[in-house]
Design a protein around this motif. Structure first.
Motif, mmCIF file in Angstrom:
data_model
loop_
_atom_site.group_PDB
_atom_site.id
_atom_site.type_symbol
_atom_site.label_atom_id
_atom_site.label_comp_id
_atom_site.label_asym_id
_atom_site.label_seq_id
_atom_site.Cartn_x
_atom_site.Cartn_y
_atom_site.Cartn_z
ATOM 1 N N ARG A 109 -13.517 1.123 -4.419
ATOM 2 C CA ARG A 109 -12.643 -0.046 -4.322
ATOM 3 C C ARG A 109 -12.878 -0.470 -2.395
ATOM 4 O O ARG A 109 -12.828 -1.492 -2.219
ATOM 5 C CB ARG A 109 -10.817 0.438 -4.013
ATOM 6 C CG ARG A 109 -9.777 -0.169 -3.907
ATOM 7 C CD ARG A 109 -9.313 -1.303 -4.149
ATOM 8 N NE ARG A 109 -8.324 -2.133 -4.220
ATOM 9 C CZ ARG A 109 -8.228 -3.341 -4.458
ATOM 10 N NH1 ARG A 109 -8.972 -4.174 -5.112
ATOM 11 N NH2 ARG A 109 -6.708 -3.829 -3.497
ATOM 12 N N GLU A 110 -12.088 0.890 -1.880
ATOM 13 C CA GLU A 110 -12.925 0.477 -0.103
ATOM 14 C C GLU A 110 -14.014 -0.834 -0.098
ATOM 15 O O GLU A 110 -13.964 -1.317 0.725
ATOM 16 C CB GLU A 110 -12.159 1.362 1.013
ATOM 17 C CG GLU A 110 -10.826 2.456 0.716
ATOM 18 C CD GLU A 110 -11.307 3.607 1.034
ATOM 19 O OE1 GLU A 110 -12.318 3.714 1.221
ATOM 20 O OE2 GLU A 110 -9.834 4.175 0.515
ATOM 21 N N LEU A 142 -3.557 11.492 -7.714
ATOM 22 C CA LEU A 142 -4.585 10.683 -7.178
ATOM 23 C C LEU A 142 -5.187 10.828 -6.232
ATOM 24 O O LEU A 142 -4.263 10.830 -5.377
ATOM 25 C CB LEU A 142 -5.066 9.636 -7.616
ATOM 26 C CG LEU A 142 -4.294 8.903 -9.504
ATOM 27 C CD1 LEU A 142 -3.647 7.728 -9.799
ATOM 28 C CD2 LEU A 142 -5.598 9.462 -10.388
ATOM 29 N N HIS A 159 -1.359 7.594 2.964
ATOM 30 C CA HIS A 159 -1.302 7.996 1.698
ATOM 31 C C HIS A 159 -1.214 9.219 1.668
ATOM 32 O O HIS A 159 -0.682 10.194 1.181
ATOM 33 C CB HIS A 159 -2.200 7.418 1.288
ATOM 34 C CG HIS A 159 -2.485 6.208 0.117
ATOM 35 N ND1 HIS A 159 -3.165 5.262 -0.648
ATOM 36 C CD2 HIS A 159 -1.020 4.546 0.818
ATOM 37 C CE1 HIS A 159 -2.816 3.746 -0.392
ATOM 38 N NE2 HIS A 159 -2.404 3.957 0.067
ATOM 39 N N ALA A 172 -7.212 8.447 -0.957
ATOM 40 C CA ALA A 172 -8.706 7.512 -0.722
ATOM 41 C C ALA A 172 -9.618 7.461 -2.179
ATOM 42 O O ALA A 172 -9.295 8.231 -3.104
ATOM 43 C CB ALA A 172 -10.124 8.221 0.447
ATOM 44 N N ASP A 173 -9.817 5.227 -2.354
ATOM 45 C CA ASP A 173 -10.699 5.400 -2.953
ATOM 46 C C ASP A 173 -12.042 4.451 -2.425
ATOM 47 O O ASP A 173 -11.727 3.367 -2.328
ATOM 48 C CB ASP A 173 -9.614 4.332 -3.741
ATOM 49 C CG ASP A 173 -10.299 3.937 -5.439
ATOM 50 O OD1 ASP A 173 -11.686 3.931 -5.567
ATOM 51 O OD2 ASP A 173 -9.662 3.128 -5.713
ATOM 52 N N LYS A 222 0.440 6.914 -6.326
ATOM 53 C CA LYS A 222 -1.172 7.874 -6.435
ATOM 54 C C LYS A 222 -0.599 9.559 -6.117
ATOM 55 O O LYS A 222 -0.726 9.916 -6.921
ATOM 56 C CB LYS A 222 -1.301 7.793 -5.281
ATOM 57 C CG LYS A 222 -3.088 6.632 -5.303
ATOM 58 C CD LYS A 222 -3.803 6.264 -4.093
ATOM 59 C CE LYS A 222 -4.582 5.488 -4.667
ATOM 60 N NZ LYS A 222 -5.483 5.242 -3.063
ATOM 61 N N ILE A 259 -5.422 5.275 4.491
ATOM 62 C CA ILE A 259 -4.764 6.722 3.784
ATOM 63 C C ILE A 259 -4.305 7.687 4.668
ATOM 64 O O ILE A 259 -3.968 8.820 3.851
ATOM 65 C CB ILE A 259 -6.734 6.990 3.660
ATOM 66 C CG1 ILE A 259 -8.091 5.514 3.284
ATOM 67 C CG2 ILE A 259 -7.610 8.178 3.565
ATOM 68 C CD1 ILE A 259 -9.108 6.207 3.508
ATOM 69 N N THR A 310 0.739 -0.997 0.169
ATOM 70 C CA THR A 310 0.028 -0.065 -0.147
ATOM 71 C C THR A 310 1.083 1.612 -0.340
ATOM 72 O O THR A 310 0.408 2.165 -0.239
ATOM 73 C CB THR A 310 -0.823 0.047 1.027
ATOM 74 O OG1 THR A 310 -0.152 0.037 2.689
ATOM 75 C CG2 THR A 310 -2.418 -1.238 1.192
#
Length: 104
Positions: free
Chosen positions: A59-60, A52, A96, A55-56, A47, A93, A40
């Protein structure tokens, strides 16, 4: 803490055997989580590089549904599995976001 000195020796041996198995499983879980976070982190870098969002949600949601199905088939409480994955997702997250902040 209860006194275990009066426990039958065969019960104590079985308890120790089971606890050793639990300890081994816990170690495997930690190593698997470490591997997951390595992956990750790479996603976070990708990302950030391509601007990007951290969070997505789609996908989550897909992963939560998938994990709930896996939990059911493994005879594990799906609600527990979802709570665990939500905790992991929140940490991912956060990572990220940190990576994205560093890339700016």
């Amino acid at each position: 803490m209860s006194d275990t000195s009066d426990i039958d020796e065969t019960v104590r041996a079985e308890l120790n055997r089971l606890r050793e198995s639990i300890d081994n499983i816990d170690a495997a879980v930690v190593h698997m989580l470490a591997e997951r976070f390595k992956c990750t982190q790479q996603v976070g870098v990708l990302k950030a590089r391509h601007q990007l969002p951290p969070a997505d949600p789609a996908r989550e949601a897909s992963q939560i549904a998938r994990l709930r199905e896996l939990a059911e088939s493994a005879k594990l409480d799906p609600a527990f599995a979802e709570k665990l994955l939500n905790f992991i997702i929140a940490e991912v997250i956060r990572h990220h976001e940190t990576i994205a902040d560093g890339a700016r």
